[in-house]
Write a protein that holds these residues in place. Sequence first.
Motif, PDB file in Angstrom:
ATOM      1  N   GLU A 145       0.833  -1.211   0.000  1.00 52.55           N
ATOM      2  CA  GLU A 145       0.000   0.000   0.000  1.00 52.55           C
ATOM      3  C   GLU A 145       0.863   1.255   0.000  1.00 52.55           C
ATOM      4  O   GLU A 145       0.565   2.216  -0.709  1.00 52.55           O
ATOM      5  CB  GLU A 145      -0.927   0.005   1.210  1.00 52.55           C
ATOM      6  N   HIS A 146       1.933   1.260   0.795  1.00 55.53           N
ATOM      7  CA  HIS A 146       2.813   2.428   0.845  1.00 55.53           C
ATOM      8  C   HIS A 146       3.489   2.669  -0.503  1.00 55.53           C
ATOM      9  O   HIS A 146       3.657   3.811  -0.925  1.00 55.53           O
ATOM     10  CB  HIS A 146       3.896   2.245   1.917  1.00 55.53           C
ATOM     11  N   VAL A 147       3.877   1.599  -1.153  1.00 58.23           N
ATOM     12  CA  VAL A 147       4.610   1.688  -2.414  1.00 58.23           C
ATOM     13  C   VAL A 147       3.698   2.039  -3.586  1.00 58.23           C
ATOM     14  O   VAL A 147       4.069   2.834  -4.450  1.00 58.23           O
ATOM     15  CB  VAL A 147       5.336   0.348  -2.691  1.00 58.23           C
ATOM     16  N   THR A 148       2.500   1.466  -3.616  1.00 62.76           N
ATOM     17  CA  THR A 148       1.643   1.642  -4.783  1.00 62.76           C
ATOM     18  C   THR A 148       0.604   2.739  -4.631  1.00 62.76           C
ATOM     19  O   THR A 148      -0.090   3.054  -5.599  1.00 62.76           O
ATOM     20  CB  THR A 148       0.919   0.325  -5.143  1.00 62.76           C
ATOM     21  N   GLY A 149       0.515   3.329  -3.452  1.00 61.22           N
ATOM     22  CA  GLY A 149      -0.386   4.462  -3.305  1.00 61.22           C
ATOM     23  C   GLY A 149       0.105   5.615  -4.165  1.00 61.22           C
ATOM     24  O   GLY A 149       1.279   5.683  -4.538  1.00 61.22           O
ATOM     25  N   ARG A 150      -0.781   6.521  -4.487  1.00 64.53           N
ATOM     26  CA  ARG A 150      -0.426   7.618  -5.386  1.00 64.53           C
ATOM     27  C   ARG A 150       0.833   8.335  -4.935  1.00 64.53           C
ATOM     28  O   ARG A 150       1.770   8.505  -5.708  1.00 64.53           O
ATOM     29  CB  ARG A 150      -1.579   8.612  -5.470  1.00 64.53           C
ATOM     30  N   TRP A 151       0.890   8.747  -3.684  1.00 68.15           N
ATOM     31  CA  TRP A 151       2.028   9.562  -3.234  1.00 68.15           C
ATOM     32  C   TRP A 151       3.275   8.720  -3.022  1.00 68.15           C
ATOM     33  O   TRP A 151       4.392   9.186  -3.245  1.00 68.15           O
ATOM     34  CB  TRP A 151       1.652  10.345  -1.990  1.00 68.15           C
ATOM     35  N   GLY A 152       3.124   7.483  -2.604  1.00 61.78           N
ATOM     36  CA  GLY A 152       4.280   6.617  -2.419  1.00 61.78           C
ATOM     37  C   GLY A 152       4.989   6.345  -3.731  1.00 61.78           C
ATOM     38  O   GLY A 152       6.217   6.463  -3.836  1.00 61.78           O
ATOM     39  N   ALA A 153       4.233   5.983  -4.752  1.00 61.41           N
ATOM     40  CA  ALA A 153       4.820   5.684  -6.059  1.00 61.41           C
ATOM     41  C   ALA A 153       5.504   6.917  -6.642  1.00 61.41           C
ATOM     42  O   ALA A 153       6.618   6.827  -7.168  1.00 61.41           O
ATOM     43  CB  ALA A 153       3.744   5.167  -7.009  1.00 61.41           C
ATOM     44  N   LEU A 154       4.845   8.058  -6.546  1.00 58.14           N
ATOM     45  CA  LEU A 154       5.429   9.285  -7.099  1.00 58.14           C
ATOM     46  C   LEU A 154       6.664   9.723  -6.318  1.00 58.14           C
ATOM     47  O   LEU A 154       7.646  10.191  -6.897  1.00 58.14           O
ATOM     48  CB  LEU A 154       4.384  10.398  -7.144  1.00 58.14           C
ATOM     49  N   THR A 155       6.633   9.553  -5.003  1.00 51.31           N
ATOM     50  CA  THR A 155       7.779   9.913  -4.174  1.00 51.31           C
ATOM     51  C   THR A 155       8.974   9.024  -4.489  1.00 51.31           C
ATOM     52  O   THR A 155      10.099   9.511  -4.667  1.00 51.31           O
ATOM     53  CB  THR A 155       7.408   9.824  -2.678  1.00 51.31           C
ATOM     54  N   SER A 213       0.356  17.521  -0.638  1.00 49.75           N
ATOM     55  CA  SER A 213       0.392  18.488   0.462  1.00 49.75           C
ATOM     56  C   SER A 213       1.606  18.196   1.342  1.00 49.75           C
ATOM     57  O   SER A 213       2.161  17.092   1.327  1.00 49.75           O
ATOM     58  CB  SER A 213      -0.884  18.395   1.301  1.00 49.75           C
ATOM     59  N   GLU A 214       1.994  19.167   2.118  1.00 47.84           N
ATOM     60  CA  GLU A 214       3.119  18.994   3.035  1.00 47.84           C
ATOM     61  C   GLU A 214       2.846  17.848   4.012  1.00 47.84           C
ATOM     62  O   GLU A 214       3.702  17.000   4.257  1.00 47.84           O
ATOM     63  CB  GLU A 214       3.349  20.299   3.805  1.00 47.84           C
ATOM     64  N   LYS A 215       1.625  17.810   4.540  1.00 49.54           N
ATOM     65  CA  LYS A 215       1.249  16.764   5.491  1.00 49.54           C
ATOM     66  C   LYS A 215       1.308  15.376   4.843  1.00 49.54           C
ATOM     67  O   LYS A 215       1.840  14.429   5.423  1.00 49.54           O
ATOM     68  CB  LYS A 215      -0.163  17.032   6.024  1.00 49.54           C
ATOM     69  N   MET A 216       0.767  15.254   3.632  1.00 52.99           N
ATOM     70  CA  MET A 216       0.736  13.955   2.954  1.00 52.99           C
ATOM     71  C   MET A 216       2.144  13.495   2.594  1.00 52.99           C
ATOM     72  O   MET A 216       2.463  12.307   2.733  1.00 52.99           O
ATOM     73  CB  MET A 216      -0.121  14.074   1.692  1.00 52.99           C
ATOM     74  N   LEU A 217       2.993  14.410   2.148  1.00 57.86           N
ATOM     75  CA  LEU A 217       4.363  14.039   1.809  1.00 57.86           C
ATOM     76  C   LEU A 217       5.112  13.602   3.060  1.00 57.86           C
ATOM     77  O   LEU A 217       5.843  12.609   3.042  1.00 57.86           O
ATOM     78  CB  LEU A 217       5.091  15.199   1.127  1.00 57.86           C
ATOM     79  N   SER A 218       4.894  14.302   4.154  1.00 61.04           N
ATOM     80  CA  SER A 218       5.543  13.934   5.414  1.00 61.04           C
ATOM     81  C   SER A 218       5.114  12.533   5.847  1.00 61.04           C
ATOM     82  O   SER A 218       5.952  11.697   6.211  1.00 61.04           O
ATOM     83  CB  SER A 218       5.192  14.961   6.493  1.00 61.04           C
ATOM     84  N   GLN A 219       3.821  12.248   5.795  1.00 63.95           N
ATOM     85  CA  GLN A 219       3.314  10.917   6.161  1.00 63.95           C
ATOM     86  C   GLN A 219       3.870   9.838   5.235  1.00 63.95           C
ATOM     87  O   GLN A 219       4.242   8.755   5.683  1.00 63.95           O
ATOM     88  CB  GLN A 219       1.785  10.901   6.120  1.00 63.95           C
ATOM     89  N   THR A 220       3.925  10.150   3.959  1.00 71.56           N
ATOM     90  CA  THR A 220       4.440   9.198   2.970  1.00 71.56           C
ATOM     91  C   THR A 220       5.910   8.895   3.243  1.00 71.56           C
ATOM     92  O   THR A 220       6.324   7.728   3.249  1.00 71.56           O
ATOM     93  CB  THR A 220       4.257   9.760   1.544  1.00 71.56           C
ATOM     94  N   LEU A 221       6.699   9.938   3.478  1.00 74.67           N
ATOM     95  CA  LEU A 221       8.122   9.736   3.744  1.00 74.67           C
ATOM     96  C   LEU A 221       8.346   8.929   5.018  1.00 74.67           C
ATOM     97  O   LEU A 221       9.221   8.066   5.063  1.00 74.67           O
ATOM     98  CB  LEU A 221       8.843  11.086   3.824  1.00 74.67           C
ATOM     99  N   HIS A 222       7.558   9.189   6.045  1.00 69.98           N
ATOM    100  CA  HIS A 222       7.684   8.418   7.297  1.00 69.98           C
ATOM    101  C   HIS A 222       7.399   6.936   7.036  1.00 69.98           C
ATOM    102  O   HIS A 222       8.134   6.069   7.510  1.00 69.98           O
ATOM    103  CB  HIS A 222       6.732   8.949   8.366  1.00 69.98           C
TER     104      HIS A 222
END
Length: 133
Positions: free
Chosen positions: A29-39, A61-70
């Motif tokens: 889920e982390h890898v294939t979610g929209r923000w995970g894949a793009l990150t 968003s800043e919040k979503m990118l932060s959550q994705t990176l974590h």
Amino acid sequence: MDRTQERTAEQELPYNVFARACPSRGTLEHVTGRWGALTLGALHEGPLRFNELRRRVDGVSEKMLSQTLHALERDGLVDREAQPTNPPRVDYELTPLGRGVAERLLALIHFVEGEMDGVLSARDRYDAIRGTR
């Protein structure tokens, strides 16, 4: 490989993403979610600071990118390096595991981008038949 061989190969794996309780499901889920894949795709180009990454992944968003990176860091796909400078500098880069995942994602991303004319035609046909749009 026939269906029986596929099932046997699946049974030999210690993890099975199709099983509800398998921990690999969360990583997928982390890898294939929209923000995970793009990150992961953006970091494949090289290390980036948070705001560079946010600009590269347009719309996050800043919040979503932060959550994705974590989440990606916790899964061992991204390294976070904080440098004691003023102002503080934090760089993000792929781990070897993250690089392998990103390469596979980018192959899929490039495939989808290359097939978009067909996808858009299919959408138009679908919408024409269903009367949507």
